[in-house]
Design an enzyme around this catalytic site. Structure first.
Site, PDB file in Angstrom:
ATOM      1  N   HIS A 246      35.618  38.547  38.633  1.00 23.69           N
ATOM      2  CA  HIS A 246      36.114  38.874  37.290  1.00 23.69           C
ATOM      3  C   HIS A 246      37.627  39.116  37.333  1.00 23.69           C
ATOM      4  O   HIS A 246      38.378  38.595  36.490  1.00 23.69           O
ATOM      5  CB  HIS A 246      35.382  40.111  36.773  1.00 23.69           C
ATOM      6  CG  HIS A 246      36.034  40.756  35.586  1.00 23.69           C
ATOM      7  ND1 HIS A 246      35.664  40.493  34.294  1.00 23.69           N
ATOM      8  CD2 HIS A 246      37.052  41.670  35.511  1.00 23.69           C
ATOM      9  CE1 HIS A 246      36.418  41.206  33.465  1.00 23.69           C
ATOM     10  NE2 HIS A 246      37.261  41.935  34.187  1.00 23.69           N
ATOM     11  N   GLU A 247      38.090  39.906  38.288  1.00 18.23           N
ATOM     12  CA  GLU A 247      39.523  40.210  38.383  1.00 18.23           C
ATOM     13  C   GLU A 247      40.332  38.961  38.704  1.00 18.23           C
ATOM     14  O   GLU A 247      41.448  38.780  38.185  1.00 18.23           O
ATOM     15  CB  GLU A 247      39.763  41.296  39.436  1.00 18.23           C
ATOM     16  CG  GLU A 247      39.091  42.617  39.129  1.00 18.23           C
ATOM     17  CD  GLU A 247      39.542  43.228  37.812  1.00 18.23           C
ATOM     18  OE1 GLU A 247      40.679  42.937  37.373  1.00 18.23           O
ATOM     19  OE2 GLU A 247      38.754  43.982  37.214  1.00 18.23           O
ATOM     20  N   HIS A 250      41.206  37.036  35.565  1.00 18.23           N
ATOM     21  CA  HIS A 250      42.382  37.458  34.798  1.00 18.23           C
ATOM     22  C   HIS A 250      43.628  36.711  35.268  1.00 18.23           C
ATOM     23  O   HIS A 250      44.460  36.287  34.447  1.00 18.23           O
ATOM     24  CB  HIS A 250      42.596  38.962  34.949  1.00 18.23           C
ATOM     25  CG  HIS A 250      41.651  39.802  34.142  1.00 18.23           C
ATOM     26  ND1 HIS A 250      41.489  39.641  32.781  1.00 18.23           N
ATOM     27  CD2 HIS A 250      40.811  40.817  34.494  1.00 18.23           C
ATOM     28  CE1 HIS A 250      40.602  40.513  32.331  1.00 18.23           C
ATOM     29  NE2 HIS A 250      40.178  41.237  33.349  1.00 18.23           N
ATOM     30  N   GLU A 326      38.676  40.193  28.458  1.00 21.00           N
ATOM     31  CA  GLU A 326      37.683  40.681  29.415  1.00 21.00           C
ATOM     32  C   GLU A 326      36.424  39.813  29.389  1.00 21.00           C
ATOM     33  O   GLU A 326      35.820  39.537  30.434  1.00 21.00           O
ATOM     34  CB  GLU A 326      37.320  42.135  29.105  1.00 21.00           C
ATOM     35  CG  GLU A 326      38.458  43.121  29.294  1.00 21.00           C
ATOM     36  CD  GLU A 326      38.905  43.231  30.743  1.00 21.00           C
ATOM     37  OE1 GLU A 326      38.061  42.994  31.643  1.00 21.00           O
ATOM     38  OE2 GLU A 326      40.081  43.531  30.970  1.00 21.00           O
ATOM     39  N   ASP A 330      34.824  37.740  32.382  1.00 21.37           N
ATOM     40  CA  ASP A 330      33.411  37.893  32.750  1.00 21.37           C
ATOM     41  C   ASP A 330      32.776  36.525  33.004  1.00 21.37           C
ATOM     42  O   ASP A 330      32.075  36.326  34.007  1.00 21.37           O
ATOM     43  CB  ASP A 330      32.645  38.610  31.644  1.00 21.37           C
ATOM     44  CG  ASP A 330      32.954  40.100  31.570  1.00 21.37           C
ATOM     45  OD1 ASP A 330      33.573  40.630  32.519  1.00 21.37           O
ATOM     46  OD2 ASP A 330      32.572  40.721  30.568  1.00 21.37           O
TER      47      ASP A 330
END
Length: 397
Positions: A246-247, A250, A326, A330
């Site tokens: 997930h990070e 970004h 976000e 995801d």
């Protein structure tokens, strides 16, 4: 139906006292937003009404003959006084309440020490920012709102650039993540996603609280992958992979730059409102407060009060923008780590301090991340749509 059943099976693992406590903690935060705004407004009003802000300005003018330096000197007593006035509120929300909900692992001495560090940073940053903002107001009296917004956006970019290297280590110790399956998995996912992975840092968040977190922070040469020891100690390998993927999302999706651009637009609207409202307010009360005009550093409490109200009103908009990012991260994380159950189970673990199943309006207004229920449902839907593991996932295991 299968997706809903699987989602409900996860959500039903949080029941009774645990769920009630989670809901109470997060819902209490709604009121903290309102009361926090009122406390800030009261503090700024006191600084204006008592003439304290004007006295800080007078001191700064006596201390230096250089007009451009006055805002920088003013920033120090202003920041300290602001922090002291609201300290009882900060102590309750940042320490007492966190202890009450068993989320704080820090001692009072440790908490106070880190508050002092934060105040020092606020003084330094405030001095630089106020020097630039008031220089802009003096030199562009008709367009200062435009250039002021640009200056704040630039400061935000610089803060994002330097924070991982110079700010974060003031609060936590960062060290290379030890070799092992977790590191290997993160490195494999990062390389497959073309994210720089020369260094992966572990930081000691557990000395402060029990929250799970990770990030890909910085810009350009300061990009770094970090995870905290709570994640490493409390999560399985599958859960950790889901969080880190997930990070990484970004970074790959350029969310830092997108967010800076969105914030620039918000700053523009905010500075325009300051430009329109502050002169009218000063015309009515400025003489009583000892504030000369918008170019006087003593106007800072008024600017701050208006900004606090503006950002409270803008909160649902900002939450929606961040929540959309976000959600994108995801989906990226699910497709990269291919750990839908790990993703769902870590979403449930975050329920210690995030309400797991809010209403739609509640989620829209107050959530800057998708709720746990939204995330579990997304994971179960992805799992149903990808029963055969995609080939792109196999090299990452």
């Amino acid at each position: 139906m299968e997706v809903e059943a699987a989602t409900r099976a996860y959500l039903d693992t949080l029941q009774g006292t645990a769920r009630a406590t989670s809901d109470a903690y997060f819902e209490g935060g709604y009121w903290l937003l309102i009361w926090g705004t009122l406390v800030t407004l009261l503090a700024k009003w006191l600084m204006l009404r008592t003439g304290l802000s004007a006295r800080f300005r007078d001191w700064a003018e006596r201390a230096t003959p250089r007009r451009w330096l006055v805002p920088a000197l003013y920033a120090a007593p202003y920041a300290v006084a602001s922090a002291l006035i609201v300290f009882p509120w900060s102590f309750y929300t940042g320490f007492v309440r966190e202890k009450r909900y068993d989320l704080m692992s820090q001692s009072l001495a440790g908490w106070l020490g880190q508050q002092a560090i934060g105040l020092g940073i606020a003084v330094a940053v405030g001095a630089l920012l106020m020097t630039v903002i008031f220089a802009v107001i003096r030199r562009a009296p008709r367009r200062w709102w435009l250039w002021g917004a640009a200056a704040l956006a630039l400061f935000t970019s610089l803060g994002t650039l330097i924070a991982p290297v110079f700010i974060a280590p003031l609060f936590n110790t960062y060290a290379e993540l030890p070799a092992g399956p977790v590191r290997d998995r993160i490195v494999a996912m990062a390389r497959a996603s073309h994210v720089p992975a020369a260094h992966i840092y572990l930081f000691d968040q557990s000395r402060q609280d029990k929250r799970i977190s990770a990030n890909v922070s910085g810009l350009g040469p300061t990009i770094r992958i970090s995870l905290n020891d709570n994640l490493l100690n409390q999560a399985s390998e599958a859960e950790t992979a889901a969080v880190m993927a997930h990070e990484l999302g970004h970074y790959v999706l350029g969310h830092a730059w997108q967010l800076i651009g969105l914030l620039a637009l918000v700053f523009l609207a905010g500075f325009w409102l300051l430009y329109r409202l502050a002169p009218a307010i000063l015309a009515r009360w400025g003489g009583t407060w000892g504030v000369r005009d918008v170019g006087d550093p003593a106007v800072a409490p008024l600017f701050s009060a208006l900004a606090v109200v503006f950002f409270l009103v803008m909160m649902p908009v900002m939450n929606t923008l961040v929540r959309a990012q976000e959600s994108q991260a995801d989906l990226f994380g699910l497709a990269t780590a291919c750990e839908p159950d790990g993703f769902a189970s870590i979403a449930m673990k975050l329920s210690d301090y995030r309400k797991i199943e809010p209403g739609r309006i509640e989620e829209f207004l107050f959530f800057d991340h998708p709720s746990g229920a939204t995330r579990v449902r997304m994971a179960m839907q992805w799992k149903a749509d990808n029963r055969v593991r995609p080939a792109t996932c196999s090299p990452l295991r």
